[in-house]
Write a protein that holds these residues in place. Structure first.
Motif, PDB file in Angstrom:
ATOM      1  N   CYS A  60       0.809  -1.220   0.000  1.00  0.00           N
ATOM      2  CA  CYS A  60       0.000   0.000   0.000  1.00  0.00           C
ATOM      3  C   CYS A  60       0.841   1.269   0.000  1.00  0.00           C
ATOM      4  O   CYS A  60       0.297   2.375   0.014  1.00  0.00           O
ATOM      5  CB  CYS A  60      -0.921   0.018   1.221  1.00  0.00           C
ATOM      6  SG  CYS A  60      -2.106  -1.346   1.262  1.00  0.00           S
ATOM      7  N   GLN A  61       2.154   1.133  -0.003  1.00  0.00           N
ATOM      8  CA  GLN A  61       3.003   2.316   0.030  1.00  0.00           C
ATOM      9  C   GLN A  61       3.065   2.973  -1.343  1.00  0.00           C
ATOM     10  O   GLN A  61       2.932   2.323  -2.382  1.00  0.00           O
ATOM     11  CB  GLN A  61       4.404   1.949   0.506  1.00  0.00           C
ATOM     12  CG  GLN A  61       5.170   1.038  -0.446  1.00  0.00           C
ATOM     13  CD  GLN A  61       6.413   0.452   0.187  1.00  0.00           C
ATOM     14  OE1 GLN A  61       6.463   0.224   1.394  1.00  0.00           O
ATOM     15  NE2 GLN A  61       7.433   0.216  -0.618  1.00  0.00           N
ATOM     16  N   LEU A  62       3.241   4.284  -1.340  1.00  0.00           N
ATOM     17  CA  LEU A  62       3.392   5.043  -2.576  1.00  0.00           C
ATOM     18  C   LEU A  62       4.848   5.049  -3.002  1.00  0.00           C
ATOM     19  O   LEU A  62       5.735   4.702  -2.209  1.00  0.00           O
ATOM     20  CB  LEU A  62       2.853   6.460  -2.363  1.00  0.00           C
ATOM     21  CG  LEU A  62       1.361   6.542  -1.972  1.00  0.00           C
ATOM     22  CD1 LEU A  62       0.917   8.000  -1.829  1.00  0.00           C
ATOM     23  CD2 LEU A  62       0.480   5.822  -2.984  1.00  0.00           C
ATOM     24  N   HIS A  64       8.672   5.387  -3.700  1.00  0.00           N
ATOM     25  CA  HIS A  64       9.877   5.984  -3.109  1.00  0.00           C
ATOM     26  C   HIS A  64       9.753   6.320  -1.627  1.00  0.00           C
ATOM     27  O   HIS A  64      10.617   7.009  -1.077  1.00  0.00           O
ATOM     28  CB  HIS A  64      10.293   7.248  -3.883  1.00  0.00           C
ATOM     29  CG  HIS A  64      10.302   7.068  -5.354  1.00  0.00           C
ATOM     30  ND1 HIS A  64      11.130   6.169  -5.992  1.00  0.00           N
ATOM     31  CD2 HIS A  64       9.550   7.641  -6.347  1.00  0.00           C
ATOM     32  CE1 HIS A  64      10.908   6.211  -7.305  1.00  0.00           C
ATOM     33  NE2 HIS A  64       9.953   7.084  -7.542  1.00  0.00           N
ATOM     34  N   MET A  65       8.717   5.812  -0.941  1.00  0.00           N
ATOM     35  CA  MET A  65       8.597   6.092   0.486  1.00  0.00           C
ATOM     36  C   MET A  65       7.828   4.981   1.200  1.00  0.00           C
ATOM     37  O   MET A  65       6.598   4.960   1.185  1.00  0.00           O
ATOM     38  CB  MET A  65       7.903   7.437   0.718  1.00  0.00           C
ATOM     39  CG  MET A  65       7.848   7.837   2.186  1.00  0.00           C
ATOM     40  SD  MET A  65       7.224   9.537   2.372  1.00  0.00           S
ATOM     41  CE  MET A  65       6.453   9.423   3.989  1.00  0.00           C
ATOM     42  N   PRO A  66       8.537   4.045   1.832  1.00  0.00           N
ATOM     43  CA  PRO A  66       7.854   2.995   2.598  1.00  0.00           C
ATOM     44  C   PRO A  66       7.229   3.547   3.871  1.00  0.00           C
ATOM     45  O   PRO A  66       7.559   4.647   4.324  1.00  0.00           O
ATOM     46  CB  PRO A  66       8.986   2.011   2.931  1.00  0.00           C
ATOM     47  CG  PRO A  66      10.228   2.838   2.895  1.00  0.00           C
ATOM     48  CD  PRO A  66      10.003   3.892   1.851  1.00  0.00           C
ATOM     49  N   PHE A  67       6.317   2.795   4.441  1.00  0.00           N
ATOM     50  CA  PHE A  67       5.741   3.180   5.722  1.00  0.00           C
ATOM     51  C   PHE A  67       6.806   3.063   6.812  1.00  0.00           C
ATOM     52  O   PHE A  67       7.755   2.269   6.691  1.00  0.00           O
ATOM     53  CB  PHE A  67       4.564   2.263   6.075  1.00  0.00           C
ATOM     54  CG  PHE A  67       3.299   2.575   5.333  1.00  0.00           C
ATOM     55  CD1 PHE A  67       2.422   3.539   5.805  1.00  0.00           C
ATOM     56  CD2 PHE A  67       2.979   1.914   4.155  1.00  0.00           C
ATOM     57  CE1 PHE A  67       1.243   3.827   5.128  1.00  0.00           C
ATOM     58  CE2 PHE A  67       1.817   2.198   3.465  1.00  0.00           C
ATOM     59  CZ  PHE A  67       0.944   3.160   3.958  1.00  0.00           C
ATOM     60  N   PRO A  68       6.661   3.819   7.889  1.00  0.00           N
ATOM     61  CA  PRO A  68       7.607   3.691   9.013  1.00  0.00           C
ATOM     62  C   PRO A  68       7.631   2.261   9.545  1.00  0.00           C
ATOM     63  O   PRO A  68       6.623   1.553   9.515  1.00  0.00           O
ATOM     64  CB  PRO A  68       7.042   4.660  10.060  1.00  0.00           C
ATOM     65  CG  PRO A  68       6.228   5.638   9.282  1.00  0.00           C
ATOM     66  CD  PRO A  68       5.662   4.872   8.126  1.00  0.00           C
ATOM     67  N   LEU A  69       8.779   1.837  10.056  1.00  0.00           N
ATOM     68  CA  LEU A  69       8.935   0.479  10.559  1.00  0.00           C
ATOM     69  C   LEU A  69       7.994   0.184  11.721  1.00  0.00           C
ATOM     70  O   LEU A  69       7.550  -0.957  11.900  1.00  0.00           O
ATOM     71  CB  LEU A  69      10.389   0.245  10.983  1.00  0.00           C
ATOM     72  CG  LEU A  69      11.436   0.229   9.858  1.00  0.00           C
ATOM     73  CD1 LEU A  69      12.835   0.124  10.436  1.00  0.00           C
ATOM     74  CD2 LEU A  69      11.163  -0.921   8.891  1.00  0.00           C
ATOM     75  N   ASN A  70       7.683   1.212  12.511  1.00  0.00           N
ATOM     76  CA  ASN A  70       6.835   0.988  13.682  1.00  0.00           C
ATOM     77  C   ASN A  70       5.340   0.998  13.349  1.00  0.00           C
ATOM     78  O   ASN A  70       4.500   0.810  14.232  1.00  0.00           O
ATOM     79  CB  ASN A  70       7.119   2.024  14.767  1.00  0.00           C
ATOM     80  CG  ASN A  70       6.845   3.460  14.319  1.00  0.00           C
ATOM     81  OD1 ASN A  70       6.584   3.707  13.139  1.00  0.00           O
ATOM     82  ND2 ASN A  70       6.906   4.392  15.248  1.00  0.00           N
ATOM     83  N   TYR A  83       0.520   9.379   6.873  1.00  0.00           N
ATOM     84  CA  TYR A  83       1.476   8.995   5.824  1.00  0.00           C
ATOM     85  C   TYR A  83       1.310   9.882   4.589  1.00  0.00           C
ATOM     86  O   TYR A  83       2.306  10.340   4.005  1.00  0.00           O
ATOM     87  CB  TYR A  83       1.264   7.528   5.465  1.00  0.00           C
ATOM     88  CG  TYR A  83       2.048   7.041   4.266  1.00  0.00           C
ATOM     89  CD1 TYR A  83       3.393   6.703   4.382  1.00  0.00           C
ATOM     90  CD2 TYR A  83       1.431   6.901   3.027  1.00  0.00           C
ATOM     91  CE1 TYR A  83       4.117   6.245   3.279  1.00  0.00           C
ATOM     92  CE2 TYR A  83       2.133   6.444   1.926  1.00  0.00           C
ATOM     93  CZ  TYR A  83       3.474   6.118   2.058  1.00  0.00           C
ATOM     94  OH  TYR A  83       4.178   5.670   0.960  1.00  0.00           O
ATOM     95  N   LEU A  84       0.064  10.154   4.177  1.00  0.00           N
ATOM     96  CA  LEU A  84      -0.178  11.008   3.013  1.00  0.00           C
ATOM     97  C   LEU A  84       0.383  12.416   3.235  1.00  0.00           C
ATOM     98  O   LEU A  84       1.006  12.999   2.344  1.00  0.00           O
ATOM     99  CB  LEU A  84      -1.675  11.093   2.709  1.00  0.00           C
ATOM    100  CG  LEU A  84      -2.350   9.857   2.118  1.00  0.00           C
ATOM    101  CD1 LEU A  84      -3.825  10.142   1.867  1.00  0.00           C
ATOM    102  CD2 LEU A  84      -1.671   9.409   0.821  1.00  0.00           C
ATOM    103  N   ASP A  85       0.145  12.967   4.419  1.00  0.00           N
ATOM    104  CA  ASP A  85       0.654  14.312   4.719  1.00  0.00           C
ATOM    105  C   ASP A  85       2.176  14.332   4.692  1.00  0.00           C
ATOM    106  O   ASP A  85       2.790  15.261   4.157  1.00  0.00           O
ATOM    107  CB  ASP A  85       0.147  14.781   6.087  1.00  0.00           C
ATOM    108  CG  ASP A  85      -1.330  15.146   6.075  1.00  0.00           C
ATOM    109  OD1 ASP A  85      -1.859  15.453   4.979  1.00  0.00           O
ATOM    110  OD2 ASP A  85      -1.950  15.123   7.148  1.00  0.00           O
ATOM    111  N   GLY A 359      -6.127  -0.915  -6.413  1.00  0.00           N
ATOM    112  CA  GLY A 359      -5.873  -0.224  -5.161  1.00  0.00           C
ATOM    113  C   GLY A 359      -4.616   0.617  -5.151  1.00  0.00           C
ATOM    114  O   GLY A 359      -4.169   1.130  -6.191  1.00  0.00           O
ATOM    115  N   LEU A 360      -4.017   0.738  -3.966  1.00  0.00           N
ATOM    116  CA  LEU A 360      -2.832   1.582  -3.805  1.00  0.00           C
ATOM    117  C   LEU A 360      -1.624   1.014  -4.536  1.00  0.00           C
ATOM    118  O   LEU A 360      -0.764   1.765  -5.004  1.00  0.00           O
ATOM    119  CB  LEU A 360      -2.531   1.757  -2.311  1.00  0.00           C
ATOM    120  CG  LEU A 360      -3.594   2.564  -1.547  1.00  0.00           C
ATOM    121  CD1 LEU A 360      -3.470   2.347  -0.046  1.00  0.00           C
ATOM    122  CD2 LEU A 360      -3.480   4.043  -1.891  1.00  0.00           C
TER     123      LEU A 360
END
Length: 379
Positions: A60-62, A64-70, A83-85, A359-360
């Motif tokens: 679901c990540q966009l 060049h930017m993965p979600f934070p590990l936590n 995440y979007l912001d 989806g994303l």
């Protein structure tokens, strides 16, 4: 007022943000136009409180930017909004908000796209011009409610699922949910948790899985053909839930991943709804035949009284309302034409992002493909 950029992007949801970010990384000037007053308006204004992403975060990540590990594997609504912001800030995407597109056309003399918008703050018309136009309004531009017989006579509360926030205000009320996709099933579950007397209309066969099952199936697809994975998924579902026919739920004859590929319809990810259907907390009903002032008639002859109806009946594209020269890419329903080899590219510099029904993950692929294609065209 007229502003020019190499690329004009309509829509500041995930698709618009991702496309702009990919273009910014390639130093290609672009303008993002958004009719609401924020990015990701569908997520920020038109989703219910308990919503989580139904797929693991790495899908679901966009770009060049993965979600934070936590961040948990299945990201919450609030987590995704943050995440979007962060994504917009990181890639310096600054949409022009409160701009409602009224008209867009391709001018052959000069080979430029012209987009006329109404500034909702000043009420003035503005024009944006670019060599390329990206339609990033996606598949969910506007909530869709079918024209049920008698709907206009209903005296109770009737809303689209995009207006639903939580079941808090429906406690002790008789509520009917129309639609058995992921939104409908989860809203029914939420309503029941808030002690609403909940019923749900299920017209078509539906696949039911847990999040973990879907995650397992997607891993298998990397190594096995779709048909084999589908057979495995159906067996797992039967082991988990048993025969649901007696509760008003039937399984489709074709497998879940085949149907996703052909129709774009995702299987339902069960958040606890099936247990509530089994224990009688949620009643399954067949198709609606008529809506009356205070009741609803169903295909099995039953008539039930309801205080509210929530229509989880999907969305529709609004592209054709304002795009005048999109015939090479869009059909009359405002969706990419079937059989188009490239679902994201039309003629004369026209592109679309977020219409792949994937989806994303599909949005991410569209954004990167569009940016790379524009870069090649500019070289």
């Amino acid at each position: 007022m007229k502003r020019c950029a190499t690329v004009v992007i309509v829509g500041a949801g995930p698709a618009g943000l991702a496309t702009s970010a990919c273009l910014n990384r390639l130093s290609i000037p672009n303008i993002v136009l958004e009719r609401e007053d924020c990015n990701g308006p569908l997520w920020k204004k038109k989703t219910y409180e308990r919503l989580n992403l139904h797929l693991p975060k790495h899908l679901c990540q966009l770009p060049h930017m993965p979600f934070p590990l936590n961040e948990p594997t299945f990201v919450s609504k609030n987590g995704f909004v943050q995440y979007l912001d962060s994504y917009a800030s990181t890639f310096e995407v600054y949409p022009m908000y409160n701009r409602t597109v009224e008209n867009a056309w391709f001018e052959k003399e000069g080979s430029m796209w012209h987009v006329v918008v109404k500034n909702k703050v000043t009420s003035c018309a503005e024009e944006y011009v670019g060599e390329y136009l990206v339609v990033a309004t996606g598949e969910k531009s506007q909530g869709f409610i079918p024209n049920f017989t008698g709907l206009e006579e209903f005296k109770g509360e009737g809303i689209h699922s995009s207006e639903y926030e939580s079941g808090k205000c429906f406690t002790d009320k008789d509520v009917l949910v129309v639609g058995c996709g992921n939104s409908g099933m989860e809203i029914a579950y939420d309503l029941s948790n808030w002690d609403a007397h909940t019923s749900i209309v299920v017209r078509s066969p539906v696949h039911m899985f847990t999040k973990e099952m879907v995650r397992f199936g997607m891993r298998l697809l990397k190594y096995l053909p779709c048909n084999s994975v589908d057979n495995t998924m159906v067996r797992l579902s039967k082991l988990k839930y048993g025969d649901l026919t007696g509760y008003g739920l039937e399984r489709p004859t074709r497998g879940p991943f085949y149907l996703k590929k052909i129709t774009g319809r995702s299987p339902v990810i069960d958040v606890g709804t099936i247990d509530k259907i089994k224990d009688g907390s949620i009643q399954v009903l067949p198709s609606i035949t008529k809506i009356n002032e205070k009741s609803v008639e169903f295909a099995n002859g039953k008539i039930k009284r309801f205080d509210a109806i929530i229509f989880a009946t999907g969305y529709k594209s609004t592209v054709k309302k304002w795009l005048k020269d999109g015939g090479s890419l869009f059909n009359e329903d405002g969706m990419p034409k079937p059989g188009n080899q490239s679902q994201w590219k039309g003629e004369n510099g026209l592109y679309c992002a977020g219409f792949s029904k994937n989806g994303l993950f599909g949005i991410s692929n569209d954004a990167q493909n569009i940016a790379d294609d524009i870069k090649k065209a500019l070289e």
